[in-house]
Scaffold this motif. Structure first.
Motif, PDB file in Angstrom:
ATOM      1  N   SER A  44      46.675  32.563  41.696  1.00 14.23           N
ATOM      2  CA  SER A  44      47.475  33.416  42.584  1.00 14.23           C
ATOM      3  C   SER A  44      47.348  34.888  42.196  1.00 14.23           C
ATOM      4  CB  SER A  44      48.943  32.986  42.546  1.00 14.23           C
ATOM      5  OG  SER A  44      49.091  31.668  43.032  1.00 14.23           O
ATOM      6  N   GLN A  45      47.316  35.183  40.908  1.00 13.28           N
ATOM      7  CA  GLN A  45      47.223  36.577  40.449  1.00 13.28           C
ATOM      8  C   GLN A  45      45.907  37.234  40.852  1.00 13.28           C
ATOM      9  OE1 GLN A  45      47.760  36.308  36.227  1.00 13.28           O
ATOM     10  NE2 GLN A  45      50.002  36.294  36.348  1.00 13.28           N
ATOM     11  N   ARG A  46      44.872  36.458  41.010  1.00  9.83           N
ATOM     12  CA  ARG A  46      43.552  37.035  41.261  1.00  9.83           C
ATOM     13  C   ARG A  46      43.485  37.806  42.570  1.00  9.83           C
ATOM     14  NH1 ARG A  46      39.788  32.284  43.580  1.00  9.83           N
ATOM     15  NH2 ARG A  46      41.419  31.262  44.759  1.00  9.83           N
ATOM     16  N   GLU A  53      35.791  42.184  37.589  1.00  2.00           N
ATOM     17  CA  GLU A  53      35.625  41.426  36.337  1.00  2.00           C
ATOM     18  C   GLU A  53      36.872  40.602  36.027  1.00  2.00           C
ATOM     19  OE1 GLU A  53      35.477  44.816  36.760  1.00  2.00           O
ATOM     20  OE2 GLU A  53      34.212  45.694  35.216  1.00  2.00           O
ATOM     21  N   LEU A  54      38.045  41.193  36.280  1.00  6.46           N
ATOM     22  CA  LEU A  54      39.295  40.502  35.968  1.00  6.46           C
ATOM     23  C   LEU A  54      39.636  39.470  37.032  1.00  6.46           C
ATOM     24  CD1 LEU A  54      41.307  43.498  34.528  1.00  6.46           C
ATOM     25  CD2 LEU A  54      40.018  41.739  33.328  1.00  6.46           C
ATOM     26  N   LYS A  55      39.271  39.729  38.263  1.00  3.06           N
ATOM     27  CA  LYS A  55      39.427  38.729  39.321  1.00  3.06           C
ATOM     28  C   LYS A  55      38.583  37.502  38.963  1.00  3.06           C
ATOM     29  CE  LYS A  55      39.913  40.382  43.339  1.00  3.06           C
ATOM     30  NZ  LYS A  55      40.272  40.671  44.697  1.00  3.06           N
ATOM     31  N   GLY A  56      37.369  37.738  38.483  1.00  2.00           N
ATOM     32  CA  GLY A  56      36.503  36.643  38.051  1.00  2.00           C
ATOM     33  C   GLY A  56      37.080  35.894  36.865  1.00  2.00           C
ATOM     34  N   LEU A  57      37.658  36.628  35.919  1.00  2.00           N
ATOM     35  CA  LEU A  57      38.280  36.010  34.743  1.00  2.00           C
ATOM     36  C   LEU A  57      39.421  35.087  35.167  1.00  2.00           C
ATOM     37  CD1 LEU A  57      38.630  35.877  31.605  1.00  2.00           C
ATOM     38  CD2 LEU A  57      40.193  37.818  31.849  1.00  2.00           C
ATOM     39  N   LEU A  58      40.288  35.572  36.054  1.00  2.00           N
ATOM     40  CA  LEU A  58      41.416  34.763  36.526  1.00  2.00           C
ATOM     41  C   LEU A  58      40.935  33.527  37.287  1.00  2.00           C
ATOM     42  CD1 LEU A  58      43.717  37.688  37.625  1.00  2.00           C
ATOM     43  CD2 LEU A  58      44.257  36.022  35.827  1.00  2.00           C
ATOM     44  N   THR A  59      39.884  33.682  38.075  1.00  2.00           N
ATOM     45  CA  THR A  59      39.343  32.543  38.817  1.00  2.00           C
ATOM     46  C   THR A  59      38.744  31.518  37.856  1.00  2.00           C
ATOM     47  OG1 THR A  59      38.884  33.965  40.717  1.00  2.00           O
ATOM     48  CG2 THR A  59      37.729  31.848  40.638  1.00  2.00           C
ATOM     49  N   ASP A  60      37.972  31.990  36.879  1.00  2.00           N
ATOM     50  CA  ASP A  60      37.348  31.076  35.910  1.00  2.00           C
ATOM     51  C   ASP A  60      38.397  30.297  35.121  1.00  2.00           C
ATOM     52  OD1 ASP A  60      34.877  31.999  36.707  1.00  2.00           O
ATOM     53  OD2 ASP A  60      34.523  33.217  34.917  1.00  2.00           O
TER      54      ASP A  60
END
Length: 198
Positions: A44-46, A53-60
């Motif tokens: 949800s945070q993504r 980079e951080l959107k990818g981190l949250l998704t991963d």
């Protein structure tokens, strides 16, 4: 989009039934610091995360937490799948059994059902990443507590794997927080409201 691979991230092969242990491990399925809340928090945070980079981190990490949810559910199922009526009664599993038989239901070890109120999504970069660091640390503590209570080597093997992943996630969120601060004006950690820059 997600691709589902029909295998667990780490094998779970528990030989012995243990409803008492299942009743505490269920907390990492749907408890206050469990995998269900973690996966939904990060996924949800993504959406409001401004940095790719951080959107990818949250998704991963959010996707991996879904895999951990599956592992914890498998542990609980394997600990309860062959229970006798006597085991249900003597282990104190009767109250859970009355409501759910041996289905895997998202709840705290104390019996309180999972609630979205145990997770936070603020839309603020610093707020969310700080929340994520705390969430991973609390999940690690819960796994530590489970290991203190478990004497089953099959359970401990899987729990140690999950605990190690919490440590990795904590480290990755720490790196993410540093990256976010580098990208933001250091004097303005309020990403959405620059009026607080004083």
């Amino acid at each position: 989009m997600f691709v589902y691979e029909k295998k667990l991230q780490y094998p779970v092969k528990i030989k012995n039934s243990n409803p008492k242990l299942a009743a505490v491990i269920i907390s990492q399925y749907g408890g206050p610091d469990g995998e269900l809340g973690a996966s939904l928090r990060y996924l949800s945070q993504r959406y409001s995360m401004p940095y790719a980079e951080l959107k990818g981190l949250l998704t991963d990490i959010g996707t991996e937490e879904l895999g951990h949810l599956e592992m914890v559910g498998t542990i609980v199922h394997q600990l309860t799948r062959n229970l006798s009526e006597e085991q249900i009664r003597t282990a104190g599993f009767d109250t859970y059994f009355v409501d759910h038989t041996v289905g895997v239901y998202p709840q705290f070890a104390s019996g309180y059902p999972w609630s979205a109120s145990t997770m936070q999504v603020t839309g603020d970069v610093i707020g969310d990443l700080t929340e994520d660091l705390a969430a991973e640390q609390k999940a690690r503590v819960t796994y530590d507590n489970i290991l203190r209570l478990s004497d089953d080597p099959d359970v401990n093997d899987a729990i140690k794997f999950l605990r190690a992943r919490e440590i990795v996630h904590f480290q990755r969120f720490g790196e993410g927080l540093r990256l976010a601060k580098d990208k933001m004006d250091e004097k303005n950690v309020y990403y959405v409201n620059p009026a607080f820059d004083r």
